[in-house]
Each structure stands twice: as structure tokens, then as C-alpha cells.
Design a protein around this motif. Structure first.
Motif, PDB file in Angstrom:
ATOM      1  N   PHE A 103       0.897  -1.258  -0.013  1.00  0.00           N
ATOM      2  CA  PHE A 103       0.013   0.243  -0.146  1.00  0.00           C
ATOM      3  C   PHE A 103       0.921   1.314   0.075  1.00  0.00           C
ATOM      4  N   GLY A 104       2.144   1.094   0.029  1.00  0.00           N
ATOM      5  CA  GLY A 104       3.044   2.303  -0.149  1.00  0.00           C
ATOM      6  C   GLY A 104       3.160   2.996   1.055  1.00  0.00           C
ATOM      7  N   LEU A 105       3.433   2.543   2.278  1.00  0.00           N
ATOM      8  CA  LEU A 105       3.304   2.999   3.338  1.00  0.00           C
ATOM      9  C   LEU A 105       4.647   2.375   4.282  1.00  0.00           C
ATOM     10  N   ARG A 106       5.128   3.390   4.956  1.00  0.00           N
ATOM     11  CA  ARG A 106       6.482   3.119   6.034  1.00  0.00           C
ATOM     12  C   ARG A 106       6.347   3.821   7.174  1.00  0.00           C
ATOM     13  N   VAL A 107       7.010   3.147   8.312  1.00  0.00           N
ATOM     14  CA  VAL A 107       6.835   3.681   9.805  1.00  0.00           C
ATOM     15  C   VAL A 107       8.251   4.261   9.972  1.00  0.00           C
ATOM     16  N   VAL A 108       8.197   5.479  10.413  1.00  0.00           N
ATOM     17  CA  VAL A 108       9.612   6.057  10.537  1.00  0.00           C
ATOM     18  C   VAL A 108       9.376   6.832  11.858  1.00  0.00           C
ATOM     19  N   ALA A 109      10.582   7.223  12.401  1.00  0.00           N
ATOM     20  CA  ALA A 109      10.695   7.580  13.731  1.00  0.00           C
ATOM     21  C   ALA A 109      10.820   9.234  13.506  1.00  0.00           C
ATOM     22  N   LEU A 110      10.100  10.079  14.261  1.00  0.00           N
ATOM     23  CA  LEU A 110       9.793  11.583  13.961  1.00  0.00           C
ATOM     24  C   LEU A 110      11.487  12.141  14.367  1.00  0.00           C
ATOM     25  N   ASP A 111      12.166  11.731  15.097  1.00  0.00           N
ATOM     26  CA  ASP A 111      13.503  12.256  15.399  1.00  0.00           C
ATOM     27  C   ASP A 111      14.363  12.007  14.525  1.00  0.00           C
ATOM     28  N   THR A 112      14.561  10.707  14.226  1.00  0.00           N
ATOM     29  CA  THR A 112      15.939  10.233  13.267  1.00  0.00           C
ATOM     30  C   THR A 112      15.398   9.828  12.235  1.00  0.00           C
ATOM     31  N   GLY A 113      14.076   9.270  11.918  1.00  0.00           N
ATOM     32  CA  GLY A 113      13.707   8.874  10.297  1.00  0.00           C
ATOM     33  C   GLY A 113      13.868   7.226  10.390  1.00  0.00           C
ATOM     34  N   ARG A 114      14.636   6.745  11.224  1.00  0.00           N
ATOM     35  CA  ARG A 114      14.894   5.088  11.410  1.00  0.00           C
ATOM     36  C   ARG A 114      14.035   4.655  12.737  1.00  0.00           C
ATOM     37  N   VAL A 115      13.419   3.765  12.446  1.00  0.00           N
ATOM     38  CA  VAL A 115      12.887   3.097  13.781  1.00  0.00           C
ATOM     39  C   VAL A 115      13.735   1.992  14.486  1.00  0.00           C
ATOM     40  N   ASN A 116      14.046   2.121  15.764  1.00  0.00           N
ATOM     41  CA  ASN A 116      14.890   1.175  16.405  1.00  0.00           C
ATOM     42  C   ASN A 116      14.079   0.061  16.954  1.00  0.00           C
ATOM     43  N   PRO A 117      14.557  -1.144  17.275  1.00  0.00           N
ATOM     44  CA  PRO A 117      13.631  -2.254  17.936  1.00  0.00           C
ATOM     45  C   PRO A 117      13.026  -1.992  19.038  1.00  0.00           C
ATOM     46  N   LEU A 118      13.458  -1.139  19.788  1.00  0.00           N
ATOM     47  CA  LEU A 118      12.692  -0.787  21.071  1.00  0.00           C
ATOM     48  C   LEU A 118      11.141  -0.024  20.804  1.00  0.00           C
ATOM     49  N   ARG A 119      11.401   0.869  19.911  1.00  0.00           N
ATOM     50  CA  ARG A 119      10.257   1.680  19.428  1.00  0.00           C
ATOM     51  C   ARG A 119       9.115   0.651  18.919  1.00  0.00           C
ATOM     52  N   VAL A 120       9.703  -0.036  17.884  1.00  0.00           N
ATOM     53  CA  VAL A 120       9.001  -1.087  17.295  1.00  0.00           C
ATOM     54  C   VAL A 120       8.235  -1.996  18.274  1.00  0.00           C
ATOM     55  N   LEU A 121       8.883  -2.348  19.361  1.00  0.00           N
ATOM     56  CA  LEU A 121       8.312  -3.532  20.274  1.00  0.00           C
ATOM     57  C   LEU A 121       7.351  -2.639  20.966  1.00  0.00           C
ATOM     58  N   LEU A 122       7.656  -1.384  21.544  1.00  0.00           N
ATOM     59  CA  LEU A 122       6.409  -0.668  22.179  1.00  0.00           C
ATOM     60  C   LEU A 122       5.382  -0.459  21.347  1.00  0.00           C
ATOM     61  N   ARG A 123       5.524  -0.068  20.140  1.00  0.00           N
ATOM     62  CA  ARG A 123       4.446   0.285  19.177  1.00  0.00           C
ATOM     63  C   ARG A 123       3.599  -1.068  18.764  1.00  0.00           C
ATOM     64  N   THR A 124       4.448  -2.211  18.447  1.00  0.00           N
ATOM     65  CA  THR A 124       3.712  -3.481  18.399  1.00  0.00           C
ATOM     66  C   THR A 124       2.706  -3.820  19.643  1.00  0.00           C
ATOM     67  N   VAL A 125       3.349  -3.742  20.930  1.00  0.00           N
ATOM     68  CA  VAL A 125       2.495  -4.004  21.935  1.00  0.00           C
ATOM     69  C   VAL A 125       1.356  -3.407  22.023  1.00  0.00           C
ATOM     70  N   LEU A 126       1.678  -2.072  21.701  1.00  0.00           N
ATOM     71  CA  LEU A 126       0.222  -1.214  22.076  1.00  0.00           C
ATOM     72  C   LEU A 126      -0.821  -1.224  20.910  1.00  0.00           C
ATOM     73  N   LEU A 127      -0.201  -1.848  19.934  1.00  0.00           N
ATOM     74  CA  LEU A 127      -0.934  -2.026  18.573  1.00  0.00           C
ATOM     75  C   LEU A 127      -1.866  -3.135  18.935  1.00  0.00           C
ATOM     76  N   PHE A 128      -1.458  -4.244  19.437  1.00  0.00           N
ATOM     77  CA  PHE A 128      -2.070  -5.517  19.878  1.00  0.00           C
ATOM     78  C   PHE A 128      -2.934  -5.195  20.861  1.00  0.00           C
ATOM     79  N   LEU A 129      -2.938  -4.202  21.560  1.00  0.00           N
ATOM     80  CA  LEU A 129      -3.892  -3.730  22.800  1.00  0.00           C
ATOM     81  C   LEU A 129      -5.219  -3.245  22.098  1.00  0.00           C
ATOM     82  N   ALA A 130      -4.928  -2.812  21.023  1.00  0.00           N
ATOM     83  CA  ALA A 130      -6.123  -2.150  20.015  1.00  0.00           C
ATOM     84  C   ALA A 130      -6.562  -1.003  20.582  1.00  0.00           C
ATOM     85  N   LEU A 131      -6.813  -0.760  21.635  1.00  0.00           N
ATOM     86  CA  LEU A 131      -7.299   0.392  21.971  1.00  0.00           C
ATOM     87  C   LEU A 131      -6.613   1.790  21.806  1.00  0.00           C
TER      88      LEU A 131
END
Length: 155
Positions: A103-131
Motif C-alpha cells: 500500500f506504499g506505507l512506511r513507519v518512521v521515527a519522528l526524530d531520526t527517520g529510522r525506527v529502532n527495535p525498542l520503539r517497534v516493540l512498544l508500538r507493536t505491543v500497543l497495537l495489539f492492545l487495540a485501544l
């Protein structure tokens, strides 16, 4: 204001009512310094949901085809585990899942442009909580993106 305007403002939502009253919210992503349209702009909800549906379907196929012989156990147990691993590994390394790439999308960090694994872990856990993913700010970012310091943009 006549009754038609009152009902119309209620149907179109509070943002439209405030804009009719003269408030200027700008476009989605303006506060983040992102362009209004084109590459680098905030991803729209339709594309995001479409990408998630493609990823979910892919994970269901993997779970059903490779792990179990039952659709029920594949959908209830293995597909979410595979989706969690897929998001964690692909977004943490290249910034997108197969569905996001389609679909032509990408996840980027606001400050660096690259997403580090800890941010991805936090984002994914929160995504799975759905709310957290269902609560958006005025830029169209979910609470999971906001807390992780990330944004989903168009490529």
C-alpha cells in the motif's frame, strides 16, 4: 444557525463544526513538519487498514498452511503470534510489513527517520492492545504511534 446547519455540523463531526466557526486546524501532519500530500505525508486510515488486512491474511495463510491443519486454531492462536513477529521483525529492520509495502506505507521515527527495535516493540505491543490504535490525535496518528515517537507515512 438554522436546524439544517445544526444537524449538518453534528453529522460531519466536531472538526468540521469548528472549521465552519473559523478555527484553522491546518492539514494532517503540519505540526510534525510533514508535507500535505505525496511522499512523506501522513498515511490515511484506509491505506493503513488495507495494509493490516493484507498482513493478517498473510499470517493466516502461514498459520493454516504451515503450522496447523485447523482454521480455528490457526486463527485463534498462531496467526496473532505470527503477525506480532512479522511486525516486529519487518518494521524493526526495513520500516514496513509486506502489507504496508503493497500500500506504499512506511513507519518512521519522528526524530531520526529510522525506527529502532525498542520503539517497534512498544508500538507493536500497543497495537495489539487495540485501544491505543483506535485513539487518534488531530494529525491522524494513533496513540501507539504517538507513545512510540513514530509516524506512518506514504512512500
Amino acid at each position: 444557525m438554522d436546524n439544517r446547519q445544526a444537524v449538518g455540523s453534528w453529522l460531519s463531526g466536531p472538526r468540521a463544526a469548528m472549521e465552519d466557526a473559523g478555527a484553522d486546524f491546518g492539514y494532517r501532519g503540519e505540526q510534525l513538519g510533514l508535507p500535505e500530500q505525496g511522499p512523506g505525508s501522513i498515511a490515511r486510515p484506509g491505506r493503513r487498514l488495507g495494509a493490516l488486512a493484507v498482513d493478517w491474511g498473510l499470517c493466516l495463510l502461514i498459520a493454516y498452511g504451515l503450522i496447523t491443519d485447523s482454521y480455528n486454531s490457526a486463527a485463534q492462536v498462531w496467526a496473532p503470534v505470527i503477525l506480532f513477529a512479522l511486525i516486529l521483525l519487518t518494521v524493526g529492520t526495513v520500516g514496513f510489513t509486506p502489507g504496508k509495502r503493497l500500500f506504499g506505507l512506511r513507519v518512521v521515527a519522528l526524530d531520526t527517520g529510522r525506527v529502532n527495535p525498542l520503539r517497534v516493540l512498544l508500538r507493536t505491543v500497543l497495537l495489539f492492545l487495540a485501544l491505543p490504535a483506535l485513539i487518534w490525535d488531530r494529525d491522524g496518528r494513533g496513540l501507539h504511534d504517538r507513545l512510540a515517537g513514530t509516524v506512518e507515512v506514504r512512500v
